[in-house]
Write a protein that holds these residues in place. Structure first.
Motif, PDB file in Angstrom:
ATOM      1  N   ASN A   9       0.850  -1.177   0.000  1.00 19.90           N
ATOM      2  CA  ASN A   9       0.000   0.000   0.000  1.00 19.90           C
ATOM      3  C   ASN A   9       0.894   1.238   0.000  1.00 19.90           C
ATOM      4  O   ASN A   9       1.613   1.476   0.947  1.00 19.90           O
ATOM      5  N   VAL A  10       0.883   2.005  -1.084  1.00 19.40           N
ATOM      6  CA  VAL A  10       1.714   3.195  -1.183  1.00 19.40           C
ATOM      7  C   VAL A  10       0.836   4.413  -1.405  1.00 19.40           C
ATOM      8  O   VAL A  10      -0.257   4.312  -1.916  1.00 19.40           O
ATOM      9  N   SER A  11       1.347   5.559  -1.000  1.00 23.25           N
ATOM     10  CA  SER A  11       0.624   6.799  -1.234  1.00 23.25           C
ATOM     11  C   SER A  11       1.615   7.853  -1.687  1.00 23.25           C
ATOM     12  O   SER A  11       2.774   7.828  -1.320  1.00 23.25           O
ATOM     13  N   SER A  12       1.159   8.783  -2.511  1.00 20.52           N
ATOM     14  CA  SER A  12       2.017   9.834  -3.021  1.00 20.52           C
ATOM     15  C   SER A  12       2.034  10.980  -2.028  1.00 20.52           C
ATOM     16  O   SER A  12       1.003  11.414  -1.551  1.00 20.52           O
ATOM     17  N   ILE A  13       3.234  11.444  -1.719  1.00 22.24           N
ATOM     18  CA  ILE A  13       3.377  12.553  -0.794  1.00 22.24           C
ATOM     19  C   ILE A  13       4.266  13.587  -1.455  1.00 22.24           C
ATOM     20  O   ILE A  13       5.398  13.301  -1.800  1.00 22.24           O
ATOM     21  N   ALA A  14       3.741  14.758  -1.703  1.00 19.41           N
ATOM     22  CA  ALA A  14       4.523  15.848  -2.267  1.00 19.41           C
ATOM     23  C   ALA A  14       4.961  16.713  -1.101  1.00 19.41           C
ATOM     24  O   ALA A  14       4.173  17.442  -0.535  1.00 19.41           O
ATOM     25  N   THR A  15       6.195  16.574  -0.746  1.00 21.28           N
ATOM     26  CA  THR A  15       6.671  17.278   0.429  1.00 21.28           C
ATOM     27  C   THR A  15       8.179  17.374   0.388  1.00 21.28           C
ATOM     28  O   THR A  15       8.828  16.681  -0.369  1.00 21.28           O
ATOM     29  N   PHE A  16       8.720  18.229   1.208  1.00 25.66           N
ATOM     30  CA  PHE A  16      10.152  18.262   1.408  1.00 25.66           C
ATOM     31  C   PHE A  16      10.435  17.215   2.461  1.00 25.66           C
ATOM     32  O   PHE A  16       9.863  17.243   3.527  1.00 25.66           O
ATOM     33  N   ARG A  17      11.304  16.291   2.145  1.00 29.12           N
ATOM     34  CA  ARG A  17      11.553  15.191   3.069  1.00 29.12           C
ATOM     35  C   ARG A  17      13.047  14.983   3.185  1.00 29.12           C
ATOM     36  O   ARG A  17      13.735  14.831   2.194  1.00 29.12           O
ATOM     37  N   THR A  39      21.302  18.548   6.387  1.00 31.37           N
ATOM     38  CA  THR A  39      20.373  19.469   7.032  1.00 31.37           C
ATOM     39  C   THR A  39      20.424  20.836   6.358  1.00 31.37           C
ATOM     40  O   THR A  39      19.386  21.444   6.078  1.00 31.37           O
ATOM     41  N   GLU A  40      21.620  21.317   6.076  1.00 31.43           N
ATOM     42  CA  GLU A  40      21.769  22.609   5.395  1.00 31.43           C
ATOM     43  C   GLU A  40      21.139  22.558   4.000  1.00 31.43           C
ATOM     44  O   GLU A  40      20.476  23.504   3.578  1.00 31.43           O
ATOM     45  N   ARG A  41      21.354  21.456   3.272  1.00 36.99           N
ATOM     46  CA  ARG A  41      20.770  21.332   1.932  1.00 36.99           C
ATOM     47  C   ARG A  41      19.257  21.296   2.002  1.00 36.99           C
ATOM     48  O   ARG A  41      18.565  21.940   1.219  1.00 36.99           O
ATOM     49  N   PHE A  42      18.711  20.556   2.973  1.00 40.27           N
ATOM     50  CA  PHE A  42      17.272  20.476   3.151  1.00 40.27           C
ATOM     51  C   PHE A  42      16.681  21.856   3.424  1.00 40.27           C
ATOM     52  O   PHE A  42      15.682  22.252   2.835  1.00 40.27           O
TER      53      PHE A  42
END
Length: 124
Positions: A9-17, A39-42
């Motif tokens: 079971n997968v779901s699409s997540i549009a987010t910064f991760r 962390t700096e790149r994120f």
């Protein structure tokens, strides 16, 4: 995405991760330095708002990432000040090949690009 028997079971997540990359410890400076750089790149990615989106498809329970890609919106100075989207590497785990997750990510990123006014979308 609805799951059928035997499928994950997968779901699409549009987010910064923030995800940890698997690297050879001998080739990286140190875990602390690498974590700090990530962390700096994120934080840098997050500072771009809608101009840089990372899309991730993950399994609901384990949060294992099955596919990911990103889009960067470029605001041109010339060519009538148009916007164009550049889609980065599309990565799909081999265990889910054939499930069209790459196509779903591309579709999501293209819809985002259109919603912010991009006239052109280019795989980079």
């Amino acid at each position: 995405m609805a799951s059928t028997s035997g499928e994950q079971n997968v779901s699409s997540i549009a987010t910064f991760r923030h995800t940890s990359a698997r690297r050879d410890p001998a080739s990286s400076p140190s875990k602390e330095t690498t974590k700090q750089r990530k962390t700096e790149r994120f934080e840098d990615i997050c500072s771009h708002g809608d101009d840089h989106i990372v899309c991730v498809i993950e399994e609901n329970l384990s949060q294992k990432i099955f596919a990911t890609s990103s889009i960067f919106i470029i605001k041109k100075l010339f060519r009538n000040c148009r916007k164009e989207g550049r889609i980065g590497d599309i990565l799909v785990d081999s265990s889910v090949w054939g499930k069209h997750l790459g196509q779903k990510i591309i579709g999501f990123l293209c819809e985002h690009a259109k919603s912010v006014g991009c006239e052109k979308i280019i795989p980079d």
